[in-house]
Design an enzyme around this catalytic site. Structure first.
Site, PDB file in Angstrom:
ATOM      1  N   SER A  11       0.842  -1.195   0.000  1.00  0.00           N
ATOM      2  CA  SER A  11       0.000   0.000   0.000  1.00  0.00           C
ATOM      3  C   SER A  11       0.874   1.240   0.000  1.00  0.00           C
ATOM      4  CB  SER A  11      -0.890   0.017   1.249  1.00  0.00           C
ATOM      5  OG  SER A  11      -1.616   1.220   1.314  1.00  0.00           O
ATOM      6  N   HIS A  12       0.395   2.288  -0.650  1.00  0.00           N
ATOM      7  CA  HIS A  12       1.050   3.593  -0.609  1.00  0.00           C
ATOM      8  C   HIS A  12       0.356   4.509   0.399  1.00  0.00           C
ATOM      9  CE1 HIS A  12       2.426   1.992  -4.483  1.00  0.00           C
ATOM     10  NE2 HIS A  12       3.420   2.840  -4.410  1.00  0.00           N
ATOM     11  N   GLY A  15      -1.636   6.281   6.154  1.00  0.00           N
ATOM     12  CA  GLY A  15      -2.523   6.012   7.286  1.00  0.00           C
ATOM     13  C   GLY A  15      -2.623   4.520   7.572  1.00  0.00           C
ATOM     14  N   ASP A  71      -6.978  -5.293   1.510  1.00  0.00           N
ATOM     15  CA  ASP A  71      -7.957  -4.683   0.632  1.00  0.00           C
ATOM     16  C   ASP A  71      -9.187  -4.490   1.487  1.00  0.00           C
ATOM     17  OD1 ASP A  71      -8.311  -3.650  -2.068  1.00  0.00           O
ATOM     18  OD2 ASP A  71     -10.016  -5.005  -2.147  1.00  0.00           O
ATOM     19  N   SER A  72      -9.603  -3.257   1.588  1.00  0.00           N
ATOM     20  CA  SER A  72     -10.711  -2.982   2.486  1.00  0.00           C
ATOM     21  C   SER A  72     -11.599  -1.914   1.896  1.00  0.00           C
ATOM     22  CB  SER A  72     -10.186  -2.555   3.859  1.00  0.00           C
ATOM     23  OG  SER A  72      -9.223  -1.538   3.727  1.00  0.00           O
ATOM     24  N   PHE A 155      -9.391   8.248   8.421  1.00  0.00           N
ATOM     25  CA  PHE A 155      -9.329   8.600   7.007  1.00  0.00           C
ATOM     26  C   PHE A 155     -10.470   7.889   6.293  1.00  0.00           C
ATOM     27  CE2 PHE A 155      -6.641   4.949   7.826  1.00  0.00           C
ATOM     28  CZ  PHE A 155      -6.935   4.067   6.798  1.00  0.00           C
ATOM     29  N   ASP A 158     -14.355   7.151   7.585  1.00  0.00           N
ATOM     30  CA  ASP A 158     -14.455   7.207   9.052  1.00  0.00           C
ATOM     31  C   ASP A 158     -15.434   8.276   9.569  1.00  0.00           C
ATOM     32  OD1 ASP A 158     -12.790   5.037   9.478  1.00  0.00           O
ATOM     33  OD2 ASP A 158     -11.001   6.243   9.867  1.00  0.00           O
ATOM     34  N   LYS A 178      -9.680   2.899  18.002  1.00  0.00           N
ATOM     35  CA  LYS A 178     -10.056   2.428  16.665  1.00  0.00           C
ATOM     36  C   LYS A 178      -9.242   1.186  16.308  1.00  0.00           C
ATOM     37  CE  LYS A 178     -10.072   3.550  11.790  1.00  0.00           C
ATOM     38  NZ  LYS A 178      -9.422   4.297  10.727  1.00  0.00           N
TER      39      LYS A 178
END
Length: 197
Positions: A11-12, A15, A71-72, A155, A158, A178
């Site tokens: 991932s880039h 967060g 992946d979300s 982010f 949220d 969180k």
């Protein structure tokens, strides 16, 4: 059981990197795939799991390290699970604010009782790019969609995600809280169990 001191996160997203490093603790150093390449693979899968596998294999190939991919996204009941795997690109790649504005607009006339949603996370860990046995862990975080953004933390979606057990939005939760409740936290807890860390 796998044993390693570092892995690459496919991932880039800074967060996401910060969140996952906090969840893994000091046992494993998490590096960003951005250290190895600025090009992201095309997410051609039709599910969170398929896209996570694609990303993990790509990151392992680029880095030569074990790779973790997440992946979300957000699945809204009234929208048949949309935006789903397209969550990050829901408003044609114009960013979080545009995604949130589009979601609020689409749900404008949907009553509270039908605004159920869940954050979904598929975590995939591969030892190497051709790993025939990726470890797959999934986490769900149930809530609903607010009528307006609330909170300054987090982010993505949220600020629109109401967390019933905390009576606030996900963006109103302190990061540490969180990181114990979220879809990513739930998937990560399963992964840590599998890895014995």
């Amino acid at each position: 059981m796998m044993s390693f001191s570092e892995l690459v996160l496919a991932s880039h997203n800074a967060g996401k990197l910060k969140e996952l490093q906090a969840m893994l603790g000091d046992a494993v150093r998490v590096r960003s795939v951005a250290e190895f390449s600025t090009i992201e693979p095309e997410e051609t899968g039709l599910s969170f799991v398929e896209n996570a596998i694609l990303k993990a294999r790509n990151a392992a190939q680029l880095s030569g390290l074990p790779a973790l991919a997440d992946d979300s996204g957000l699945a809204v009941d009234a929208l048949g699970g949309a935006p789903g795997i397209y969550s990050a690109r829901y408003a044609d790649g114009r960013g979080d604010a545009a995604n949130n504005a589009k979601l609020l607009d689409v749900l404008r006339d949907v009553p509270d009782a039908e605004r159920g949603a869940q954050f979904v996370c598929a975590l995939v860990l591969v030892r190497h790019a051709d790993d025939p046995l990726p470890i797959i862990c999934e986490g769900l975080w149930h809530g609903s969609i607010l009528h307006a953004a609330r909170g300054e933390h987090g982010f993505g979606y949220d600020p629109l995600f109401w967390v019933p057990e905390c009576e606030c939005s996900s963006a109103e939760l302190p990061a540490a809280q969180k990181n114990q409740l979220s879809h990513r936290a739930r998937a990560m807890a399963l992964l840590k169990q599998r890895l014995g860390i």
